[in-house]
Write a protein that holds these residues in place. Structure first.
Motif, mmCIF file in Angstrom:
data_model
loop_
_atom_site.group_PDB
_atom_site.id
_atom_site.type_symbol
_atom_site.label_atom_id
_atom_site.label_comp_id
_atom_site.label_asym_id
_atom_site.label_seq_id
_atom_site.Cartn_x
_atom_site.Cartn_y
_atom_site.Cartn_z
ATOM 1 N N ALA A 282 3.604 -0.414 -3.051
ATOM 2 C CA ALA A 282 3.094 0.523 -4.048
ATOM 3 C C ALA A 282 1.713 1.053 -3.660
ATOM 4 C CB ALA A 282 3.040 -0.144 -5.420
ATOM 5 N N GLN A 283 0.861 0.195 -3.083
ATOM 6 C CA GLN A 283 -0.474 0.634 -2.656
ATOM 7 C C GLN A 283 -0.375 1.673 -1.544
ATOM 8 O OE1 GLN A 283 -1.848 -3.401 -1.809
ATOM 9 N NE2 GLN A 283 -3.582 -2.998 -3.184
ATOM 10 N N VAL A 284 0.521 1.416 -0.597
ATOM 11 C CA VAL A 284 0.692 2.354 0.514
ATOM 12 C C VAL A 284 1.191 3.695 -0.016
ATOM 13 C CG1 VAL A 284 1.977 2.839 2.633
ATOM 14 C CG2 VAL A 284 1.076 0.550 2.231
ATOM 15 N N PRO B 209 -0.453 10.288 -3.762
ATOM 16 C CA PRO B 209 -0.931 9.963 -5.105
ATOM 17 C C PRO B 209 -0.152 10.708 -6.187
ATOM 18 C CG PRO B 209 -2.744 10.687 -3.691
ATOM 19 C CD PRO B 209 -1.483 10.866 -2.927
ATOM 20 N N GLU C 234 0.904 4.973 -3.020
ATOM 21 C CA GLU C 234 -0.136 5.644 -3.804
ATOM 22 C C GLU C 234 -1.195 6.255 -2.892
ATOM 23 O OE1 GLU C 234 -2.020 7.328 -6.931
ATOM 24 O OE2 GLU C 234 -0.029 6.426 -6.916
ATOM 25 N N GLN C 235 -1.500 5.590 -1.795
ATOM 26 C CA GLN C 235 -2.467 6.110 -0.826
ATOM 27 C C GLN C 235 -1.915 7.354 -0.126
ATOM 28 O OE1 GLN C 235 -5.481 4.661 -0.539
ATOM 29 N NE2 GLN C 235 -6.200 6.082 0.987
ATOM 30 N N GLU D 152 -0.141 3.841 7.572
ATOM 31 C CA GLU D 152 -0.878 3.687 6.310
ATOM 32 C C GLU D 152 -0.992 2.214 5.933
ATOM 33 O OE1 GLU D 152 -3.369 5.383 3.926
ATOM 34 O OE2 GLU D 152 -2.117 6.640 5.199
ATOM 35 N N LEU E 59 -4.528 0.014 5.472
ATOM 36 C CA LEU E 59 -4.852 -0.765 4.274
ATOM 37 C C LEU E 59 -5.089 -2.241 4.576
ATOM 38 C CD1 LEU E 59 -2.451 0.781 1.619
ATOM 39 C CD2 LEU E 59 -4.946 0.864 1.630
ATOM 40 N N THR E 60 -4.440 -2.767 5.596
ATOM 41 C CA THR E 60 -4.566 -4.193 5.903
ATOM 42 C C THR E 60 -5.642 -4.496 6.955
ATOM 43 O OG1 THR E 60 -2.733 -4.043 7.482
ATOM 44 C CG2 THR E 60 -2.196 -4.751 5.237
ATOM 45 N N MET F 10 2.312 -4.547 -1.831
ATOM 46 C CA MET F 10 1.626 -3.712 -0.868
ATOM 47 C C MET F 10 2.313 -2.345 -0.741
ATOM 48 S SD MET F 10 -0.963 -3.387 1.215
ATOM 49 C CE MET F 10 -1.685 -4.933 1.554
#
Length: 119
Positions: free
Chosen positions: A3-5, A11, A7-8, A41, A45-46, A1
């Motif tokens: 890495a997703q945060v 970027p 990247e959001q 963030e 996402l969650t 998670m």
């Protein structure tokens, strides 16, 4: 998670990390933002469905209150108009002030809706 945060939030921004914690993140070209930015963030996402549901309900309330801010609506007092404007501003601010979640049945919770002005 994590890495997703990242990247959001940033970027393509290069960073190093142990891959598991925000504390381990070190950006190469920018200053690391505070913990609150990361936590917000991560929350977004969650809780995508809760945020979507809150926006839908909020938009319905804005639609229902449109008529009260039209120039030709027959308000008795100038204060009535201002109360509706304040209510609608509070509705529009909800995405930045509320942190909605869903209960186990998919019902929206953790949103403090503004009070509807009385006539």
């Amino acid at each position: 998670m994590l890495a997703q945060v990242l990247e959001q939030m940033f970027p393509g921004e290069p960073y190093t990390s142990d891959g598991t914690t925000w504390e381990s993140v070190v950006f190469e070209n920018i200053a690391k933002p505070g913990d609150e930015a990361y936590e917000y963030e991560l929350y977004k996402l969650t809780n995508v469905e809760a945020i979507k549901k809150m926006r839908e309900e909020r938009n319905a309330l804005l639609d229902q209150s449109d008529k009260y801010v039209n120039i030709d609506y027959p308000h008795r007092l100038e204060l009535d108009i201002q109360n509706w404007k304040d209510y609608r501003r509070a509705l529009r601010d909800l995405p930045t002030t509320a942190r909605p979640t869903l209960d186990e049945d998919g019902n929206l919770k953790d949103v403090e809706w503004p009070s509807i002005p009385t006539a």
